[in-house]
Design an enzyme around this catalytic site. Structure first.
Site, PDB file in Angstrom:
ATOM      1  N   CYS A 228      -3.263  40.838  60.349  1.00  0.00           N
ATOM      2  CA  CYS A 228      -3.193  40.341  61.726  1.00  0.00           C
ATOM      3  C   CYS A 228      -4.560  39.932  62.266  1.00  0.00           C
ATOM      4  O   CYS A 228      -4.661  39.367  63.356  1.00  0.00           O
ATOM      5  CB  CYS A 228      -2.562  41.396  62.633  1.00  0.00           C
ATOM      6  SG  CYS A 228      -0.898  41.814  62.134  1.00  0.00           S
TER       7      CYS A 228
ATOM      8  N   HIS B 110      -5.043  41.039  70.023  1.00  0.00           N
ATOM      9  CA  HIS B 110      -3.875  40.887  69.149  1.00  0.00           C
ATOM     10  C   HIS B 110      -2.642  41.390  69.891  1.00  0.00           C
ATOM     11  O   HIS B 110      -2.675  42.409  70.566  1.00  0.00           O
ATOM     12  CB  HIS B 110      -4.097  41.673  67.850  1.00  0.00           C
ATOM     13  CG  HIS B 110      -2.902  41.694  66.969  1.00  0.00           C
ATOM     14  ND1 HIS B 110      -2.128  40.577  66.735  1.00  0.00           N
ATOM     15  CD2 HIS B 110      -2.318  42.714  66.274  1.00  0.00           C
ATOM     16  CE1 HIS B 110      -1.131  40.899  65.937  1.00  0.00           C
ATOM     17  NE2 HIS B 110      -1.220  42.183  65.648  1.00  0.00           N
TER      18      HIS B 110
ATOM     19  N   ASN C 102       5.302  40.096  67.866  1.00  0.00           N
ATOM     20  CA  ASN C 102       4.040  40.182  67.111  1.00  0.00           C
ATOM     21  C   ASN C 102       4.038  39.086  66.035  1.00  0.00           C
ATOM     22  O   ASN C 102       4.723  39.214  65.022  1.00  0.00           O
ATOM     23  CB  ASN C 102       3.927  41.574  66.485  1.00  0.00           C
ATOM     24  CG  ASN C 102       2.655  41.738  65.655  1.00  0.00           C
ATOM     25  OD1 ASN C 102       1.947  40.776  65.383  1.00  0.00           O
ATOM     26  ND2 ASN C 102       2.380  42.970  65.245  1.00  0.00           N
TER      27      ASN C 102
HETATM   28  O1  UT7 Z   1       0.183  44.080  63.814  1.00  0.00           O
HETATM   29  C1  UT7 Z   1       0.199  45.454  63.458  1.00  0.00           C
HETATM   30  C2  UT7 Z   1       1.589  45.925  63.425  1.00  0.00           C
HETATM   31  N1  UT7 Z   1       1.985  47.205  63.831  1.00  0.00           N
HETATM   32  C3  UT7 Z   1       1.829  47.793  65.025  1.00  0.00           C
HETATM   33  O2  UT7 Z   1       1.129  47.377  65.894  1.00  0.00           O
HETATM   34  C4  UT7 Z   1       2.609  49.040  65.223  1.00  0.00           C
HETATM   35  C5  UT7 Z   1       1.916  50.074  66.067  1.00  0.00           C
HETATM   36  N2  UT7 Z   1       2.866  51.097  66.473  1.00  0.00           N
HETATM   37  C6  UT7 Z   1       3.754  50.879  67.445  1.00  0.00           C
HETATM   38  O3  UT7 Z   1       3.774  49.821  68.051  1.00  0.00           O
HETATM   39  C7  UT7 Z   1       4.703  52.004  67.796  1.00  0.00           C
HETATM   40  O4  UT7 Z   1       4.370  53.153  67.050  1.00  0.00           O
HETATM   41  C8  UT7 Z   1       6.195  51.637  67.557  1.00  0.00           C
HETATM   42  C9  UT7 Z   1       6.657  50.620  68.588  1.00  0.00           C
HETATM   43  C10 UT7 Z   1       6.400  51.075  66.159  1.00  0.00           C
HETATM   44  C11 UT7 Z   1       7.079  52.863  67.702  1.00  0.00           C
HETATM   45  O5  UT7 Z   1       6.884  53.443  68.983  1.00  0.00           O
HETATM   46  P1  UT7 Z   1       6.604  55.009  69.129  1.00  0.00           P
HETATM   47  O6  UT7 Z   1       6.529  55.292  70.553  1.00  0.00           O
HETATM   48  O7  UT7 Z   1       5.402  55.335  68.279  1.00  0.00           O
HETATM   49  O8  UT7 Z   1       7.918  55.632  68.540  1.00  0.00           O
HETATM   50  P2  UT7 Z   1       8.114  56.595  67.282  1.00  0.00           P
HETATM   51  O9  UT7 Z   1       7.847  55.890  66.005  1.00  0.00           O
HETATM   52  O10 UT7 Z   1       7.379  57.881  67.552  1.00  0.00           O
HETATM   53  O11 UT7 Z   1       9.669  56.880  67.377  1.00  0.00           O
HETATM   54  C12 UT7 Z   1      10.238  57.512  68.515  1.00  0.00           C
HETATM   55  C13 UT7 Z   1      11.756  57.494  68.361  1.00  0.00           C
HETATM   56  C14 UT7 Z   1      12.218  58.002  66.996  1.00  0.00           C
HETATM   57  O12 UT7 Z   1      13.413  58.739  67.186  1.00  0.00           O
HETATM   58  P3  UT7 Z   1      13.385  60.350  67.294  1.00  0.00           P
HETATM   59  O13 UT7 Z   1      12.782  60.827  66.004  1.00  0.00           O
HETATM   60  O14 UT7 Z   1      12.540  60.671  68.479  1.00  0.00           O
HETATM   61  O15 UT7 Z   1      14.825  60.687  67.457  1.00  0.00           O
HETATM   62  C15 UT7 Z   1      12.527  56.739  66.238  1.00  0.00           C
HETATM   63  O16 UT7 Z   1      13.482  56.926  65.218  1.00  0.00           O
HETATM   64  O17 UT7 Z   1      12.257  56.157  68.469  1.00  0.00           O
HETATM   65  C16 UT7 Z   1      13.078  55.861  67.331  1.00  0.00           C
HETATM   66  N3  UT7 Z   1      12.967  54.409  67.050  1.00  0.00           N
HETATM   67  C17 UT7 Z   1      13.749  53.504  67.649  1.00  0.00           C
HETATM   68  N4  UT7 Z   1      14.711  53.620  68.575  1.00  0.00           N
HETATM   69  C18 UT7 Z   1      15.304  52.480  68.990  1.00  0.00           C
HETATM   70  C19 UT7 Z   1      12.105  53.789  66.203  1.00  0.00           C
HETATM   71  N5  UT7 Z   1      12.319  52.452  66.243  1.00  0.00           N
HETATM   72  C20 UT7 Z   1      13.330  52.258  67.134  1.00  0.00           C
HETATM   73  C21 UT7 Z   1      13.993  51.106  67.620  1.00  0.00           C
HETATM   74  N6  UT7 Z   1      14.957  51.262  68.544  1.00  0.00           N
HETATM   75  N7  UT7 Z   1      13.670  49.861  67.199  1.00  0.00           N
END
Ligand code: UT7
Length: 326
Positions: free
Chosen positions: A108, A242, A272
């Protein structure tokens, strides 16, 4: 080195969060609150090289350069359906350019890496007028049966033409190995000597880890580049970051204590788009007249690797042909 032309192109297909919630276990409210993304554009009938061409033609047009004036093309691209030839080779002929060309993969951060390389070429006299095209289709790396990455990534292309002159003041680019936090593996052909059959592994991401690395390393880059140029955060007119997650950008903004208006967002409507996110944002802001002559801009990005990059530049306003300015 300065930027004298910008262009961008996005797929026609608009995909809303609700459309994704129709076949994935997700919701509009989860995606909006966790990422800031409301809609995204995904390739359907177009190809990535068509988007790259359109962005490049717009950048060329606004730079008032002729294709034959370009003496180097650098494309930033993580992957597309052609492993070879390079995307820059594919678009060069139809653009009417005839010059050396290469692709780089800086994830990225590829656009900032390409600018840094172009700056070195311009400084050493290796090239004078360089076309940089960041074109990405990360939607094609995701596992569309899982919600973790498919709701985040989207497709698009952004381009700039750079040449000699006052503009960029400084660059930071960094690299490190964190293969496990973000990767996409492609299946290679089996040979008589290497029969290990590996399967394609769609994008794997440890979201929380990437989030923490992103905030920590971008803040470090931003602080370092400001300090070594004798600037404070207040003296920067606009931060083009970004566009991965609004909460990442908010964390950087809160660290600097700067107002939201200085941190424009396009991930809300485009998701993104990997290394294309900053040049698409730059092109739109420039065409809307938001970027004004003499404004100080700070660019900052992070990506798989783990790599990061930042740059400071003084903006020179670009005049767009009104008829083509959409
Ligand atoms: O260009 C570089 C690319 N990558 C990035 O920039 C990613 C950086 N990270 C992020 O943007 C965030 O970590 C995410 C948006 C990917 C995830 O957000 P988060 O607040 O860190 O959530 P998490 O991974 O801690 O997940 C929280 C909950 C989980 O459920 P439980 O375990 O609490 O029951 C996940 O399974 O959210 C769940 N979850 C979803 N729920 C609905 C994960 N993805 C989704 C989804 N829809 N798409």
């Amino acid at each position: 080195m300065k930027i004298i032309g910008t262009g961008s192109a996005l797929p026609e297909k608009v995909v809303t969060n609700d459309m994704l919630a129709g076949f994935l276990e997700t919701s509009d409210s989860w995606i909006r609150t966790r990422t800031g993304i409301e809609t995204r554009r995904l390739l359907s009938t177009e190809t990535l090289s068509e988007l790259a061409m359109t962005a490049a033609m717009k950048a060329l047009e606004s730079s008032k350069m002729k294709p034959e004036d370009i003496d180097y093309i650098i494309c930033s691209n993580v992957a597309n359906s052609y492993v070879t030839p390079s995307l820059s080779s594919i678009i060069m002929g139809p653009l009417g350019c005839k010059c050396p060309c290469t692709d780089i993969n800086g994830a990225c951060v590829g656009f900032i890496y390409a600018l840094d390389i172009a700056d070195a070429f311009v400084k050493t006299g290796k090239a004078k007028n360089i076309l940089i095209v960041a074109a990405e289709e990360p939607s094609r790396f995701c596992n569309w049966h899982e919600r973790e990455t498919s709701v985040l990534f989207a497709d698009g292309a952004g381009a700039v033409v750079v040449t000699e002159g006052e503009g960029f003041r400084d660059f930071i680019v960094t690299g490190d190995t964190h293969t496990d936090v973000l990767y996409y593996k492609r299946q290679m052909e089996v040979t008589p000597y290497d029969r290990v059959e590996e399967k394609t592994q769609p994008l794997v991401m440890q979201g929380r880890e990437v989030f923490k690395l992103a905030v920590r390393s971008c803040i470090k880059d931003v602080d370092t580049i400001l300090e070594r140029n004798g600037l404070t955060g207040k003296e920067i007119d606009m931060y083009l970051l970004h566009q991965a997650n609004k909460r990442i950008n908010d964390s950087i903004r809160e660290h600097l204590g700067e107002p939201e208006a200085k941190f424009p967002l396009n991930m809300t409507k485009y998701g993104n788009t990997s290394s294309a996110s900053i040049p698409i944002l730059m092109d739109e802001l420039s065409r809307e007249g938001v970027l004004k002559d003499g404004m100080k801009l700070l660019l900052s990005a992070f990506g798989g690797g783990f790599v990061t990059g930042a740059a400071i530049l003084d903006w020179s306003a670009i005049e767009y042909d009104k008829e083509n300015n959409e």
